[in-house]
Every structure is written in C-alpha cells, then in structure tokens.
Design a protein around this motif. Structure first.
Motif, mmCIF file in Angstrom:
data_model
loop_
_atom_site.group_PDB
_atom_site.id
_atom_site.type_symbol
_atom_site.label_atom_id
_atom_site.label_comp_id
_atom_site.label_asym_id
_atom_site.label_seq_id
_atom_site.Cartn_x
_atom_site.Cartn_y
_atom_site.Cartn_z
ATOM 1 N N ARG A 247 26.333 -35.377 101.706
ATOM 2 C CA ARG A 247 25.000 -35.933 102.012
ATOM 3 C C ARG A 247 23.977 -34.803 102.110
ATOM 4 N N ILE A 248 22.753 -35.097 101.663
ATOM 5 C CA ILE A 248 21.734 -34.036 101.710
ATOM 6 C C ILE A 248 20.679 -34.290 102.790
ATOM 7 N N GLY A 249 20.720 -35.462 103.441
ATOM 8 C CA GLY A 249 19.823 -35.721 104.568
ATOM 9 C C GLY A 249 18.354 -35.731 104.194
ATOM 10 N N VAL A 250 18.058 -36.257 103.001
ATOM 11 C CA VAL A 250 16.665 -36.311 102.536
ATOM 12 C C VAL A 250 16.297 -37.769 102.262
ATOM 13 N N VAL B 165 12.942 -34.825 105.725
ATOM 14 C CA VAL B 165 14.115 -33.957 105.604
ATOM 15 C C VAL B 165 14.718 -33.838 106.992
ATOM 16 N N SER B 166 15.936 -34.319 107.135
ATOM 17 C CA SER B 166 16.603 -34.306 108.440
ATOM 18 C C SER B 166 16.801 -32.878 108.919
ATOM 19 N N PRO B 167 16.688 -32.642 110.243
ATOM 20 C CA PRO B 167 16.908 -31.286 110.779
ATOM 21 C C PRO B 167 18.304 -30.750 110.449
ATOM 22 N N GLU B 168 19.286 -31.659 110.268
ATOM 23 C CA GLU B 168 20.651 -31.234 109.939
ATOM 24 C C GLU B 168 20.852 -31.050 108.443
ATOM 25 N N SER B 169 19.839 -31.373 107.645
ATOM 26 C CA SER B 169 19.981 -31.308 106.182
ATOM 27 C C SER B 169 20.254 -29.880 105.721
ATOM 28 N N PRO B 170 21.192 -29.718 104.760
ATOM 29 C CA PRO B 170 21.411 -28.384 104.191
ATOM 30 C C PRO B 170 20.190 -27.900 103.394
ATOM 31 N N LEU B 171 19.265 -28.824 103.111
ATOM 32 C CA LEU B 171 18.075 -28.462 102.333
ATOM 33 C C LEU B 171 16.855 -28.229 103.227
ATOM 34 N N GLN B 172 17.074 -28.250 104.548
ATOM 35 C CA GLN B 172 15.987 -27.956 105.493
ATOM 36 C C GLN B 172 15.431 -26.568 105.172
ATOM 37 N N LEU C 128 13.406 -28.040 100.884
ATOM 38 C CA LEU C 128 12.633 -29.205 100.459
ATOM 39 C C LEU C 128 11.671 -29.549 101.579
ATOM 40 N N PHE C 129 10.507 -30.091 101.206
ATOM 41 C CA PHE C 129 9.469 -30.387 102.189
ATOM 42 C C PHE C 129 8.916 -31.783 101.945
ATOM 43 N N ARG C 130 8.358 -32.385 102.998
ATOM 44 C CA ARG C 130 7.675 -33.680 102.820
ATOM 45 C C ARG C 130 6.615 -33.525 101.749
ATOM 46 N N SER C 131 6.486 -34.524 100.907
ATOM 47 C CA SER C 131 5.520 -34.578 99.799
ATOM 48 C C SER C 131 6.013 -33.857 98.546
ATOM 49 N N ASP C 132 7.191 -33.186 98.594
ATOM 50 C CA ASP C 132 7.769 -32.656 97.352
ATOM 51 C C ASP C 132 8.103 -33.835 96.439
ATOM 52 N N VAL C 133 7.869 -33.661 95.151
ATOM 53 C CA VAL C 133 8.150 -34.718 94.181
ATOM 54 C C VAL C 133 9.328 -34.285 93.314
ATOM 55 N N LEU C 134 10.368 -35.132 93.283
ATOM 56 C CA LEU C 134 11.554 -34.841 92.474
ATOM 57 C C LEU C 134 11.256 -35.183 91.021
#
Length: 128
Positions: free
Chosen positions: A43-46, A60-67, A70-76
C-alpha cells in the motif's frame, strides 16, 4: 546579390539552432515540476481524486512510504511509463492495486520543488 541572400538565410538558420533553449527555461514563474517517484510494493497510503480528467493527489498518509515525495495537488500522468491522463481515479487505483506486489513508478506533475523540500528536510536533520 542572390548569393548574399542565401548566405544570410544559412546564417539565420544556424543562429536559430544555437539560440535554442531547453523548454524548462520558458515556464512562467509558477513552475510545474515533472517528477518520477518509485513506490515500493504494498500500500502507498495516497488518496486520489478526479480533477479535470486527471487523478490528483488529495492526501498522503503520514505513514505513507511516499510522504515527502508526493504532495497534495500533484497530478499523476503516468504509471510505469504508461500514460494515465484521462483515466478515472477508480481505474488508476485498479492499475496500482494490480501491481501492488512490485515496485511501481509514478510520474507526476507537481507545484512543489523537491530540491527546496529536500533542503528543508536536510536542515532539520542537521538541527537534531
């Protein structure tokens, strides 16, 4: 007279090639950053939301490995170099979960400059 015109045309062409700048210098002051983030297996917690036909990061969850990556408003815009623009969030999530057993590469457009974010992070490490 014709010879001079031909020489001028060639010189102009050469000049144009030399004055060609990479596209990143022509962005307006509010710059977008293209970033590729490696997501580990699991899981990436996003959390993503639909935004103008794109999957946009809403949390982005505080436990996410992508903390911090990745940031709020990033577009995939791509997953493992496969473009996902125009896909609904539920389809993007299906793609992510189908590949949950392995590392995935997420290409995003972000308003955050990783260099300044990282510099801030390094500063706090030195303070400790």
């Amino acid at each position: 007279n014709n010879n001079n015109n031909n020489n001028n045309a060639q010189n102009n062409h050469q000049h144009t090639e030399h004055s060609h700048h990479p596209p990143q210098h022509t962005h307006p002051p509010r710059q977008s950053y293209h970033r590729v983030v490696s997501a580990p297996p699991g899981r990436i917690g996003v959390t993503f939301v639909d935004y103008r036909g794109h999957a946009m990061v809403s949390d982005v969850s505080p436990e996410s490995p992508l903390q911090g990556w990745l940031f709020r408003s990033d577009v995939l815009i791509a997953l493992d170099e496969v473009p996902v623009s125009g896909l609904r969030v539920r389809d993007v999530v299906k793609l992510l979960t189908a590949r949950v057993e392995r590392q995935r590469s997420l290409r995003v457009i972000s308003n955050f400059d990783m260099n300044s974010e990282l510099a801030g992070g390094q500063q706090s490490v030195e303070d400790i």
